[in-house]
Each structure stands twice: as C-alpha cells, then as structure tokens.
Design a protein around this motif. Sequence first.
Motif, PDB file in Angstrom:
ATOM      1  N   GLU A 159       0.824  -1.202   0.000  1.00  0.00           N
ATOM      2  CA  GLU A 159       0.000   0.000   0.000  1.00  0.00           C
ATOM      3  C   GLU A 159       0.864   1.261   0.000  1.00  0.00           C
ATOM      4  O   GLU A 159       1.942   1.295   0.593  1.00  0.00           O
ATOM      5  CB  GLU A 159      -0.918   0.001   1.225  1.00  0.00           C
ATOM      6  N   THR A 160       0.367   2.298  -0.659  1.00  0.00           N
ATOM      7  CA  THR A 160       1.059   3.585  -0.654  1.00  0.00           C
ATOM      8  C   THR A 160       1.071   4.147   0.761  1.00  0.00           C
ATOM      9  O   THR A 160       0.037   4.157   1.436  1.00  0.00           O
ATOM     10  CB  THR A 160       0.355   4.570  -1.603  1.00  0.00           C
ATOM     11  N   PRO A 161       2.217   4.627   1.233  1.00  0.00           N
ATOM     12  CA  PRO A 161       2.269   5.186   2.589  1.00  0.00           C
ATOM     13  C   PRO A 161       1.354   6.404   2.722  1.00  0.00           C
ATOM     14  O   PRO A 161       1.164   7.171   1.778  1.00  0.00           O
ATOM     15  CB  PRO A 161       3.739   5.583   2.758  1.00  0.00           C
ATOM     16  N   SER A 162       0.820   6.565   3.896  1.00  0.00           N
ATOM     17  CA  SER A 162      -0.013   7.729   4.177  1.00  0.00           C
ATOM     18  C   SER A 162       0.863   8.891   4.619  1.00  0.00           C
ATOM     19  O   SER A 162       2.052   8.742   4.901  1.00  0.00           O
ATOM     20  CB  SER A 162      -1.027   7.395   5.270  1.00  0.00           C
ATOM     21  N   ALA A 163       0.253  10.063   4.676  1.00  0.00           N
ATOM     22  CA  ALA A 163       0.880  11.256   5.250  1.00  0.00           C
ATOM     23  C   ALA A 163      -0.239  12.116   5.815  1.00  0.00           C
ATOM     24  O   ALA A 163      -1.417  11.909   5.508  1.00  0.00           O
ATOM     25  CB  ALA A 163       1.700  12.018   4.211  1.00  0.00           C
ATOM     26  N   ILE A 164       0.118  13.085   6.613  1.00  0.00           N
ATOM     27  CA  ILE A 164      -0.889  13.844   7.351  1.00  0.00           C
ATOM     28  C   ILE A 164      -1.818  14.630   6.430  1.00  0.00           C
ATOM     29  O   ILE A 164      -1.444  15.039   5.334  1.00  0.00           O
ATOM     30  CB  ILE A 164      -0.232  14.790   8.361  1.00  0.00           C
ATOM     31  N   LEU A 208      -4.544   1.514  -7.921  1.00  0.00           N
ATOM     32  CA  LEU A 208      -4.476   0.062  -8.039  1.00  0.00           C
ATOM     33  C   LEU A 208      -4.793  -0.623  -6.718  1.00  0.00           C
ATOM     34  O   LEU A 208      -4.644  -0.038  -5.637  1.00  0.00           O
ATOM     35  CB  LEU A 208      -3.072  -0.355  -8.492  1.00  0.00           C
ATOM     36  N   SER A 209      -5.184  -1.882  -6.825  1.00  0.00           N
ATOM     37  CA  SER A 209      -5.333  -2.733  -5.644  1.00  0.00           C
ATOM     38  C   SER A 209      -3.957  -3.279  -5.265  1.00  0.00           C
ATOM     39  O   SER A 209      -3.003  -3.173  -6.048  1.00  0.00           O
ATOM     40  CB  SER A 209      -6.278  -3.890  -5.952  1.00  0.00           C
ATOM     41  N   LEU A 302      -7.068   6.603   1.352  1.00  0.00           N
ATOM     42  CA  LEU A 302      -5.665   6.972   1.561  1.00  0.00           C
ATOM     43  C   LEU A 302      -5.536   8.487   1.591  1.00  0.00           C
ATOM     44  O   LEU A 302      -5.949   9.176   0.658  1.00  0.00           O
ATOM     45  CB  LEU A 302      -4.802   6.410   0.427  1.00  0.00           C
ATOM     46  N   THR A 303      -4.967   9.003   2.665  1.00  0.00           N
ATOM     47  CA  THR A 303      -4.598  10.416   2.753  1.00  0.00           C
ATOM     48  C   THR A 303      -3.082  10.486   2.717  1.00  0.00           C
ATOM     49  O   THR A 303      -2.410   9.858   3.545  1.00  0.00           O
ATOM     50  CB  THR A 303      -5.114  11.041   4.057  1.00  0.00           C
ATOM     51  N   THR A 304      -2.536  11.233   1.756  1.00  0.00           N
ATOM     52  CA  THR A 304      -1.085  11.237   1.618  1.00  0.00           C
ATOM     53  C   THR A 304      -0.607  12.522   0.958  1.00  0.00           C
ATOM     54  O   THR A 304      -1.398  13.417   0.635  1.00  0.00           O
ATOM     55  CB  THR A 304      -0.618   9.990   0.830  1.00  0.00           C
ATOM     56  N   GLU A 344       4.399  10.914 -13.146  1.00  0.00           N
ATOM     57  CA  GLU A 344       3.519   9.747 -13.106  1.00  0.00           C
ATOM     58  C   GLU A 344       3.687   9.080 -11.754  1.00  0.00           C
ATOM     59  O   GLU A 344       4.804   8.730 -11.354  1.00  0.00           O
ATOM     60  CB  GLU A 344       3.835   8.759 -14.226  1.00  0.00           C
ATOM     61  N   TYR A 345       2.555   8.905 -11.066  1.00  0.00           N
ATOM     62  CA  TYR A 345       2.608   8.321  -9.727  1.00  0.00           C
ATOM     63  C   TYR A 345       1.368   7.463  -9.512  1.00  0.00           C
ATOM     64  O   TYR A 345       0.238   7.930  -9.681  1.00  0.00           O
ATOM     65  CB  TYR A 345       2.668   9.413  -8.656  1.00  0.00           C
ATOM     66  N   ASN A 346       1.597   6.207  -9.134  1.00  0.00           N
ATOM     67  CA  ASN A 346       0.501   5.276  -8.880  1.00  0.00           C
ATOM     68  C   ASN A 346       0.204   5.191  -7.384  1.00  0.00           C
ATOM     69  O   ASN A 346       1.120   5.220  -6.553  1.00  0.00           O
ATOM     70  CB  ASN A 346       0.848   3.880  -9.395  1.00  0.00           C
ATOM     71  N   PHE A 347      -1.070   5.064  -7.070  1.00  0.00           N
ATOM     72  CA  PHE A 347      -1.502   4.872  -5.691  1.00  0.00           C
ATOM     73  C   PHE A 347      -2.026   3.448  -5.525  1.00  0.00           C
ATOM     74  O   PHE A 347      -2.805   2.969  -6.350  1.00  0.00           O
ATOM     75  CB  PHE A 347      -2.615   5.854  -5.326  1.00  0.00           C
ATOM     76  N   VAL A 348      -1.611   2.782  -4.458  1.00  0.00           N
ATOM     77  CA  VAL A 348      -2.092   1.433  -4.150  1.00  0.00           C
ATOM     78  C   VAL A 348      -2.920   1.513  -2.876  1.00  0.00           C
ATOM     79  O   VAL A 348      -2.416   1.920  -1.818  1.00  0.00           O
ATOM     80  CB  VAL A 348      -0.924   0.447  -3.974  1.00  0.00           C
ATOM     81  N   LEU A 349      -4.197   1.137  -2.985  1.00  0.00           N
ATOM     82  CA  LEU A 349      -5.114   1.213  -1.852  1.00  0.00           C
ATOM     83  C   LEU A 349      -5.276  -0.157  -1.204  1.00  0.00           C
ATOM     84  O   LEU A 349      -5.381  -1.173  -1.894  1.00  0.00           O
ATOM     85  CB  LEU A 349      -6.491   1.712  -2.298  1.00  0.00           C
ATOM     86  N   GLY A 350      -5.323  -0.175   0.127  1.00  0.00           N
ATOM     87  CA  GLY A 350      -5.591  -1.418   0.838  1.00  0.00           C
ATOM     88  C   GLY A 350      -7.075  -1.746   0.823  1.00  0.00           C
ATOM     89  O   GLY A 350      -7.934  -0.873   0.683  1.00  0.00           O
ATOM     90  N   LYS A 351      -7.373  -3.013   0.983  1.00  0.00           N
ATOM     91  CA  LYS A 351      -8.760  -3.474   1.015  1.00  0.00           C
ATOM     92  C   LYS A 351      -9.377  -3.223   2.385  1.00  0.00           C
ATOM     93  O   LYS A 351      -8.715  -3.328   3.414  1.00  0.00           O
ATOM     94  CB  LYS A 351      -8.823  -4.974   0.712  1.00  0.00           C
ATOM     95  N   ASN A 352     -10.669  -2.900   2.388  1.00  0.00           N
ATOM     96  CA  ASN A 352     -11.404  -2.854   3.646  1.00  0.00           C
ATOM     97  C   ASN A 352     -11.581  -4.265   4.174  1.00  0.00           C
ATOM     98  O   ASN A 352     -11.774  -5.210   3.407  1.00  0.00           O
ATOM     99  CB  ASN A 352     -12.783  -2.222   3.445  1.00  0.00           C
TER     100      ASN A 352
END
Length: 353
Positions: A159-164, A208-209, A302-304, A344-352
């Motif tokens: 998963e993409t790391p979060s940020a504040i 992406l997943s 995701l908040t980043t 170009e930057y992809n985000f990977v989201l975690g599943k609920n």
Amino acid sequence: MTNGLKKLQVQGYDAAHVDNSASQSPSSPRDADDVTDSASVSSSSTIDGAETADGPSKILLRQHKYDPTFTDKVIAATGPNAHPRLVEIMPSLVRHLHDFAREVNLTVGEWMSAVELINDSGRISDDRRNETQLLCDIVGLETLVDEITSKALATSNHETPSAILGPFYRHDAPVLPNGSSIVRNLTPDVSWYEQAIRDSAYITGRVLSPQGEPIKGAIVDVWHTAPNGLYEQQDSSQPDMNLRGQFATDDEGRYAFYALRPVAYPIPDDGPAGRLLKMLDRHPYRPGHIHFIVSAKEHRTLTTQVFDDRDEYLLQDAVFAVKDELIVKFLPREGDPNAKWQLEYNFVLGKNE
C-alpha cells in the motif's frame, strides 16, 4: 553483600541501602533535594521497624516530594458508565501528564502559558484554518498518530504510505474531468504568473489494488499551494477553490490533471504555532508537496502527500511528514504547450476488512 543500591520501603519513605563501596553522593541535583536525612548505622539496626542488612551502611531516607497517591485518585474518579475507550486510554494519559509535570517541576505560570496557547489556537481557528491541528503538526503528533493508524489498518505491504491531512483541506472541491486543470484564472497580471508557467505540470497515474488491479471510479482529491506559498483560503487574490479538484479514475484506473510543481512554503507563523516555533528556534518551512486523498469502494481511503525531490527542505520538514517512498521526480515534458513538467505516480489502496 552486593555492591550498589538496595531499595527498602520504610513507612512511606524510599530508603536506599548503600554499602561502603558504593558512591555516597546523590545521582543528581534533584535527588539531593529529596534527601531528608542520612545516618550511618551498624549491623542489625532498625529504622521505624525496618531492619537493615549486615555491616556498616548509610541509610538515605527519601521522602516523597509530591503526594504519591494523587494520580491514582484522579484515575479512580472515573465512573462505572464511562466510555470503554476512555476507560482504556485515560489512565495512561493522566499518568503521562502527571509524570511530565513532576519531572519538569511545572509551575503554575508555565501551565497557564500552555493553556493560553491552546485558547489562542481556538480563537484563531475557523473553517479555513485549524491552528490546534497545526500545533499538533509542529510537535510531530499528527504524523505519529497517522503512522500508528495506517500500520494498524494496513492489509498489505504494497500500500502507498499515508501522510498527514494538514490544516488546509477543504471539503467539496470541484469534480473535474480527467485531463483538466486545477489552475484557475491564470492571467499575466497574476503576480506569480511567470513562475506558474515555468512550473506547469501534467500529473497522471493509476489507482491500483494491492494485487496490481486497476480500480475504476476511484476519486482522487488533490490540492496544493500557489507559487507564492499560499493555499487559496489564505490568499484573497486567488479564486475560490484554486489549485483544488477531484478526479474519477477511468476503466484502467487512471487519473490525470494539470497543476503546478509544488514550492516550499512557511506554515502560518502569525499565531500560537508560530510563536512556539520561534521559542524553539525552529524554522516554519515545509518542502514542496501535493496533497491527495484517494478513495474507492471496498478500499481504505488513503490520505497522503508527494514531495518534489528538488526541494531543499526535504530533510527539515517543519511537521515531520516526509517519507522516502513519497519523494517524487518531475521530468521534462515535451510537445505539450500546457506543461513544462510531468509526473507519473501510482496509488495502491488497501482493502477494507
């Protein structure tokens, strides 16, 4: 008899039993303040009924400087119908607060200064500025809580790391079609027009997943400052919702929009947070970054932030939010009259779960 200190509890005192080979001096000036009496005693002597060990020794009687039962009384005041989470966390909070006050010998004047700092934060805050959150940011609390929360909820290492979130997010940013610009009403009479042209950027990527599958219909909410270092709600010369927008991903999970390369800027230092930074001899600058909130059905939101690798403040972020995985490199863009740079930057989201 072993060397060093052997602690004995003597009717409300901490008695330190020291043999002749141990140091006879208190370990710190603070310890010295707590010493109420000392005496050399012989083998098998007693103090208030507590017998000492064999051999010559020195008894240091230490009376508690503060009421040793006070914190427990405060914790015990919690009622039987208190909220379960508060029952879990408040004892720890109270103990840490009380231990801090005792450790630093906090004075009434210092405590009132802190109370006024918090009160002033409330007075200056509104729907466009959250000063109390900013105070949390500059002591690293929001970044720490963000890390704790994201790691607790993570379902994958990909998963993409979060940020504040930061204090300048606004709800209901305009929903825009992919490929459109979040830069509003940019004309030559704008003071930062030339820098905006130099830093014009096309930003795209996929959502992406964890398995690398595209997520269609994900919402990418984005915002950043203008080249003058101000968010639009801080700057009356900017149009409402300037440099903000929401984009829905297509069948391939792709989003795209025009924006600007971010610039370093100082967090607002005209309020309590700024006063605290000055007292700590710290600068108020954040490295150039772009905020994102990425959400999709059946996935964790995701908040980043992503950080421009050209920025001199990457290692000195005033709110401690930079993570290596979130540092990005803008590349020159050819053949596009609307952008000098691309990312170009992809985000990977975690599943609920």
